[in-house]
Write a protein that holds these residues in place. Structure first.
Motif, PDB file in Angstrom:
ATOM      1  N   MET A   1     -37.469-104.164  41.090  1.00 53.39           N
ATOM      2  CA  MET A   1     -37.927-102.897  41.662  1.00 53.39           C
ATOM      3  C   MET A   1     -37.640-101.737  40.715  1.00 53.39           C
TER       4      MET A   1
ATOM      5  N   PHE B   1     -34.096-110.500  37.119  1.00 48.33           N
ATOM      6  CA  PHE B   1     -34.868-111.726  37.289  1.00 48.33           C
ATOM      7  C   PHE B   1     -35.327-112.300  35.953  1.00 48.33           C
TER       8      PHE B   1
ATOM      9  N   HIS C   1     -32.133-116.752  50.116  1.00 53.21           N
ATOM     10  CA  HIS C   1     -33.296-116.048  50.690  1.00 53.21           C
ATOM     11  C   HIS C   1     -34.185-115.490  49.583  1.00 53.21           C
ATOM     12  N   GLY C   2     -33.566-114.719  48.709  1.00 53.31           N
ATOM     13  CA  GLY C   2     -34.351-114.042  47.669  1.00 53.31           C
ATOM     14  C   GLY C   2     -34.998-115.033  46.724  1.00 53.31           C
TER      15      GLY C   2
ATOM     16  N   VAL D   1     -37.941-116.843  48.374  1.00 52.88           N
ATOM     17  CA  VAL D   1     -39.115-115.974  48.552  1.00 52.88           C
ATOM     18  C   VAL D   1     -39.819-115.730  47.210  1.00 52.88           C
TER      19      VAL D   1
ATOM     20  N   ARG E   1     -37.372-106.959  46.057  1.00 49.29           N
ATOM     21  CA  ARG E   1     -37.548-108.176  45.275  1.00 49.29           C
ATOM     22  C   ARG E   1     -36.320-109.080  45.366  1.00 49.29           C
ATOM     23  N   CYS E   2     -35.235-108.576  45.932  1.00 50.13           N
ATOM     24  CA  CYS E   2     -33.979-109.348  45.924  1.00 50.13           C
ATOM     25  C   CYS E   2     -33.747-110.159  47.186  1.00 50.13           C
ATOM     26  N   THR E   3     -33.932-109.541  48.338  1.00 48.80           N
ATOM     27  CA  THR E   3     -33.365-110.112  49.568  1.00 48.80           C
ATOM     28  C   THR E   3     -34.274-111.097  50.276  1.00 48.80           C
ATOM     29  N   GLY E   4     -35.554-111.127  49.914  1.00 44.50           N
ATOM     30  CA  GLY E   4     -36.478-111.923  50.720  1.00 44.50           C
ATOM     31  C   GLY E   4     -36.637-111.357  52.119  1.00 44.50           C
ATOM     32  N   TYR E   5     -36.115-110.156  52.318  1.00 42.14           N
ATOM     33  CA  TYR E   5     -36.269-109.343  53.548  1.00 42.14           C
ATOM     34  C   TYR E   5     -35.464-109.840  54.755  1.00 42.14           C
ATOM     35  N   GLN E   6     -35.003-111.082  54.723  1.00 46.73           N
ATOM     36  CA  GLN E   6     -34.427-111.648  55.947  1.00 46.73           C
ATOM     37  C   GLN E   6     -33.224-110.841  56.431  1.00 46.73           C
TER      38      GLN E   6
END
Lengths: 785, 289, 159
Positions: free
Chosen positions: A197, A251, A676-677, A680, C136-141
């Motif tokens: 980001m 990343f 999680h990240g 995704v 971009r980090c958390t996957g939103y969960q």
């Protein structure tokens, strides 16, 4: 708060500042008299520069200077490639910071403007007049190998940057064996744009009087920036300070060294005033490295009863217009050596061709090489299972390496540290009720619904890595990590680390390590990182190595502290050292815990040094440079469940569940967040993300209007489970977890979608599996039927 | 990103805005800014001046008028999405507005800015044509005129607005009892604009479809009617089978130049538009009954 | 031609003459030094620049400073009194709703807007409501969990 915080899901120490807008990222910094740089970048993928006129721009309001390659070339050495892959015919093309006579990708820097404000700098960019003569471009690595386009570098015949081969056993014999079942696949590993980001940024301050340069920079590895920056700019390392303040995600895209950062320094030195440069997002998309970009022809062979006997393939890996810092190692070492996966596969062979193309340089992107290996293997295994009429989970079970605690050698030459792959597979299958899911699928199919189940097992290599290995594979640096632990008289602790957390939470987990090893409250520990003037040398955060290697360095330093504290406590308690015991921050004579010296007592006594044993130095401080004896190998098993609508091609991800094993978890909340990240991001590659170049080399997906990264509303709840298999060689048993999710989720998703569409005769869908591509796969299968 | 230089004028009335437009050749009108500012930031346009309509009270608000609803040009998508007046009289407009961009975009983006920009992938044009909206336009000389929505959208990024004209309001009719309308959207995963937007307005009497209007956007440069689908629905009982059969005719109606890009080709859009039409029709039928 | 503007930012009155093209986000960051508000795209997609304009969320990268003359702006720095956390911030902390932190100011303020519009959102409504903010980090969960917790706290207890 208890000091036994190893294993506790405590809140992050980083967060209060980040939540209140007080975290300071590079672009948030301003210095007195600061000017702003902007880069003029080539609009053409391949062209010669016929003429370049900066005179109008130089006279524009607020403009302080305009520099071209003629100005920078004498002062700055070309960008170095720092992974000199051996035995691969590596051909490194010169990578100037500013293009001199030829531009080789859309984004190549042609000139630099410095002005009083960024608005003025961007206005002036429009006034630079450049005449280009365009040349044919090539964007596809396989086409580049076949001679499409014009040669990209005069010094590189056939655009070939390298050819590297991995081989173990006898793959050709395995494929030729009588009765061998052979499945082929052709895979496009879609090119991805990392998209942290925070875009990249640099702020440079030059002190002419002392010859000292400070560079604030968005980097995952400030010490490497200093090392390479010193070589490129000729500023001695002792006078070059690199600071990575808060870094807004990396990343992999913030590992490499970039021309623009050193050009910002050049401008500051020339103008003798601070200069800042910050990418716009559109600029980030062409100027900051991309990831993946393979074309793969691969095959797997095995027996009718499900035993995999060989894997073979050819890979054309796009490297972009120049070799970025670590680029050659990614599609080779980090990819090819993982071709056995978690399976007993005796015979492997893969040829990897690295090709220059007229595109943005390709580098590490979360997973870096390992997703490309896991993906091809897991795709081939599903094909194989289908070919022999077995359930994909069963084929995996047949081939998984049995549980091992301390070392397993695979055909590619690696020694995995520890694994319980069947354990992970059993756990995920039980969790999702795999048999029940297959039953549901049969019922759905009977009703004309296209439900799919993807199941994958994986192992990955991370915690890079032994420095001796780094040297052997051509990595131009070490791969150890360092830590200094300093106890203050009050018992409070500063930890200084060489690596650079940027979202992974090590300010917290490292404090938890300190707290657990020495009984200090986590709130009494502050972890310092990111400033080369204030931290010991270290190699940075990538390859899931900060906890796996840096955490080990910290543990070793803490054990040195503990030894010294034990000796001092023994002295103060007038007991022999051998009689000493320790529990939860207290040092005492065995059997007499009531009369103890706490670590805080020891910190005070060591710092005042009134009563030290003979020969013991004052202070309570220790450092460690930890070079791991091996990599670490996290593993797991993931399941995706999807519904696919063949009429529109839309995919509905109903369920995603995973078991990952990264050894003992310091902070399960942070581990879960990493999973999680990671998952995704892998789903992003499977479903939405692709850097698409037109044949002329224009990036079509050049903004966040076109390049789709996952959003909150397109994802289900991810079910995160784990098993715990310690690494035998890490002092705390831990393995990395930053990349695991990304490494396996792409293929899990892919296999689920293809599984859904099998009744229609679909056996492949290109990634990303957009609705149109799914729809087309269905149409093609219908025609073929 | 950094826009090129321009002058800025804030108009307090439509008349003043028109004077400013006349006095500043090369000027553009600034509504909510959510179409225009990104264009300026990417330096794809360089107007001499922006004339900000944001403070003109007469251009704001949703109110019942002439058997329908009058929506001031500077009314935000958020106000439209949550308007009780619209929900009651012509809910499809609110339904479409709720699908524009995201929460923060809807708070500042306006109906006037959106329709005057006439992006083929926008949501409101499709719906406004489907319900038979009328655009109110103030002319340069103080005269006003109205244009039917179907005639307003003339091409990609092109409208019936002439030089010096300002869109002041959009009037939509109340749908009335027995009429239901719905919008179904296939949003681009990055931009969230409509790859395909399908609007259906159905009038149902005694269980049969008396009148059907089917308009699609995203797939075409301007909102486009699908007459074969509408004809097939008219007189039908709007059963699932009838809807599927009618929607199946969508591709046949999409014969002209269609929109296409790397994400969704024109061929794909042509063939799957029917699926979204079917969804819109099913939802509209449920509302009409 | 500079435009005079008068704004209240985090409760403080600010008067400046600004370039007409100066975006609100640049005014906040570069003129006032309030760098908590971030820029992460060029096209109004990412939401990192989200602030409250008269209490309502807006993307400050898609807004001229001149357009909000007279308005009251709240940035992440002004959401809670110094040294304290707003319940939304507290919830993001508790639920690990952030990693690198770059999207976080925008995400927190978008959550503020989401809960203003809908104090008791379902998971689906939360996910839909945050579609304009990229992480971009958390996957939103964990962001979803954070919003759920914030909603509970702000509603004075469990649902």
């Amino acid at each position: 708060m208890s000091s036994r915080t190893f294993g506790s899901a405590i809140r992050r120490r980083e967060d209060p500042r980040l939540l209140t807008g007080l975290g300071t990222y590079t672009d948030d910094l301003s210095l007195p008299n600061m000017a702003h740089a902007a880069m003029l970048r080539s609009p053409h993928a391949h062209a010669t520069i016929v003429s370049l006129d900066t005179s109008k721009a130089a006279k524009a309001p607020g403009v302080l200077a305009v520099y071209t390659g003629k100005d920078t070339a004498p002062a700055l050495k070309p960008m170095p490639c720092a992974w000199l892959l051996p035995n691969a015919g590596l051909n490194i093309a010169e990578y100037p910071l500013v293009a001199l006579d030829t531009v080789r990708y859309v984004g190549d820097i042609v000139a630099v403007v410095v002005a009083q404000t960024p608005y003025q700098a961007y206005d002036a960019l429009d006034l630079i007049e450049v005449k280009y003569k365009t040349l044919p471009a090539v964007v596809d690595p396989e086409k580049s190998a076949k001679g499409t386009g014009a040669p990209i570098h005069a010094s590189v015949p056939g655009n070939q940057a390298f050819k590297w081969t991995v081989a173990g056993g006898d793959a050709d014999a395995a494929f030729a064996a009588p009765g061998a079942v052979v499945v082929h696949d052709r895979i496009i590993q879609n090119r991805l744009i990392p998209t942290p980001m925070e875009t990249r940024s640099a702020l440079a301050q030059w002190t002419a009087a002392t010859g000292e340069l400070t560079l604030w920079n968005t980097t995952q590895n400030p010490h490497i920036v200093r090392f390479i920056g010193s070589l490129v700019m000729g500023v001695p390392e002792d006078k070059l300070r690199v600071v990575a303040p808060e870094v807004g995600g990396g990343f992999g895209a913030k590992i490499a060294q970039y021309p623009a950062d050193f050009l910002t320094c050049f401008c500051a030195m020339k103008l003798n005033r601070p200069v800042k440069w910050t990418e716009t997002r559109s600029e980030n998309y062409i100027a900051t490295t991309h990831g993946r970009d393979h074309v793969q022809d691969v095959a797997l062979c095995g027996t009718k009863d499900g035993k995999i006997t060989g894997v073979r393939g050819t890979v054309w890996a796009g490297m972009g217009a120049y070799l970025s810092t670590a680029a050659p190692g990614i599609p080779t070492i980090l990819h090819g050596l993982m071709l056995c996966g978690p399976y007993l596969i005796d015979n492997v062979k893969e040829d990897v061709y690295g090709l220059y193309t007229n595109t943005t340089p390709v580098e590490a992107y979360r997973g870096a090489g390992r997703p490309e290996a896991t993906y091809l293997l897991e795709r081939l295994i599903d094909r194989f299972a289908h070919a022999i009429g077995k359930d994909p989970a069963e084929v995996r079970r047949i081939n998984l390496i049995p549980k091992f605690d301390n070392g397993h050698n695979v055909a590619t030459g690696l020694t995995y540290d520890s694994g319980n792959y069947h354990g992970a597979l059993d756990k995920i299958m039980a969790h999702v009720d795999y048999a029940g899911l297959r039953k549901q699928q049969a019922e759905a199919r009977a009703k004309g619904r296209y439900m799919g189940i993807g199941i994958c097992t994986y192992v990955e290599v991370c915690g890079l890595g032994p420095s001796q290995v780094a040297g052997a594979i051509g990595f131009q640096g070490g791969l150890w990590e360092s830590a200094i632990v300093r106890f203050h008289p009050s018992g409070k602790v500063n930890v200084f680390i060489g690596t650079k957390p940027h979202g992974q939470g090590e300010e917290t987990t490292f404090a938890q390590i300190v707290s657990s090893e020495l009984g200090v409250d986590v709130n009494d520990v502050k972890v310092m990182h990111g400033d080369t003037d204030k931290t010991p040398m270290g190699w940075g955060t990538y390859g899931s190595r900060t906890t796996a290697v840096g955490g080990a360095a910290l543990a070793v330093a803490l054990r040195k502290i503990k030894d010294k504290a034990t000796a001092l406590a023994a002295h103060l308690l007038e007991a022999p050292v051998e009689d000493m015991d320790y529990a939860d921050g207290r040092f005492f004579v065995k059997g007499a815990p009531a009369k103890a010296k706490t670590i805080q007592d020891i910190a005070l006594m060591a710092n005042v040094a009134w009563n030290m044993p003979a020969g013991m130095e004052a202070g309570l401080e220790a450092s460690s440079f930890y070079d791991p004896p091996n990599f670490v190998y996290p593993f797991g098993a993931h399941v995706a469940v999807v519904d696919v609508d063949p009429a529109t091609g839309a995919i509905d991800l109903k369920r995603y569940a995973c078991v990952d094993d990264c050894g003992p978890q310091i902070n399960p909340m942070i581990v879960e967040g990493q999973v999680h990240g990671g998952v995704v991001q892998g789903l992003g590659q499977a479903l939405w993300e692709e850097a698409i170049y037109a044949d002329n080399g224009q990036l079509v997906t050049g903004t966040l209007m076109d390049y789709a990264i996952p959003r909150a509303d397109v994802l289900p709840e991810i079910e995160v489970l784990s098993t715990v298999t310690p690494s035998p060689h890490h002092p705390l048993g831990v393995k990395g977890i930053g990349e695991a999710g990304t490494i396996v989720s792409t293929c899990t998703m892919y296999n689920a979608v293809v599984d859904a569409l099998r009744p229609l005769g679909v056996d492949t869908v290109p990634m990303p599996m957009t609705p149109e591509r799914v729809w087309r796969a269905v149409q093609t299968a219908k025609k073929g039927a | 990103m950094y826009a090129p230089s321009f002058d800025y004028h804030r108009a307090s009335s439509v008349a003043e805005a028109q004077k400013l437009l006349a006095a500043n050749p090369g000027a553009k009108l600034l509504a909510g800014g959510h179409s225009l500012l990104p264009v300026l930031k990417l330096r794809l346009a360089a107007p001499s001046a922006l004339i900000d309509l944001g403070r003109i009270a007469e251009l704001k608000g949703v109110s019942a008028a002439n058997g329908g609803v009058r929506i001031g040009a500077m009314t935000t998508h958020a106000e439209i999405a949550t308007s009780p007046v619209l929900a009651k009289s012509c809910g499809i407009v609110a339904e479409a507005a709720a699908q524009i961009g995201d929460m923060a975009v809807r708070n500042r983006g306006t109906i006037g800015g959106s329709v005057a920009h006439a992006d083929p992938a926008a949501d409101l044009p499709t719906v406004l044509v489907a319900v038979g909206a009328t655009m109110e336009i103030a002319g340069a000389g103080g005269a006003t005129r109205t244009v039917a929505a179907a005639d307003f959208f003339q091409g990609m990024m092109t409208t019936a607005l002439g030089d010096g004209e300002i869109l002041t309001a959009v009037w939509v009719p109340a749908l009335g009892a027995g009429t239901g309308a719905a919008y179904a959207k296939f949003a681009h995963p990055a931009s969230r604009y409509a790859v395909i937007g399908a609007a259906a307005s159905l009038t149902v009497k005694n269980g049969a479809c008396e009148r059907a209007i089917i308009i699609v956007g995203g797939v075409t440069a301007t909102p486009t009617a699908l007459p074969s689908v509408a004809a097939a629905l008219t007189g039908s009982n709007l059963s699932a089978e009838a809807i599927a059969a009618a929607a199946g005719k969508a591709a046949g109606d999409l014969t002209g130049d269609l929109m296409g890009d790397v994400f969704a080709s024109s061929e794909y859009r042509r063939h799957v538009t029917g699926a979204y039409v079917a969804r819109a029709v099913a939802a509209a039928a449920a509302r009409a009954r | 031609m500079a435009v005079p503007v008068s704004l209240t930012v985090n409760g403080q009155s600010q008067q400046r003459d600004v370039d007409p093209r100066l975006l609100l986000v640049h005014f906040l960051r570069d003129v006032l030094g309030l760098t908590g508000t971030k820029v992460a795209c060029d096209t109004s997609q990412c939401g990192a620049c989200t602030v409250l304009v008269d209490g309502i969320a807006a993307k400050s990268c898609t807004c001229l400073t001149a357009q909000v003359d007279g308005a009251s702006i709240t940035t992440i720095e002004g959401l809670a009194a110094p040294g304290t956390l707003h319940p939304i911030q507290e919830a993001f902390w508790n639920k690990h709703g952030l990693q690198c932190g770059f999207c976080t100011p925008g995400m927190v303020l978008a959550t503020h807007e989401l809960l203003r519009q809908n104090p008791n959102p379902t998971v689906e409504q939360i996910r839909h409501g945050l579609e304009g903010n990229l992480c971009r980090c958390t996957g939103y969960q964990n962001i979803v969990r954070s919003v759920q917790e914030a909603a509970k706290t702000m509603n004075g207890g469990a649902r």
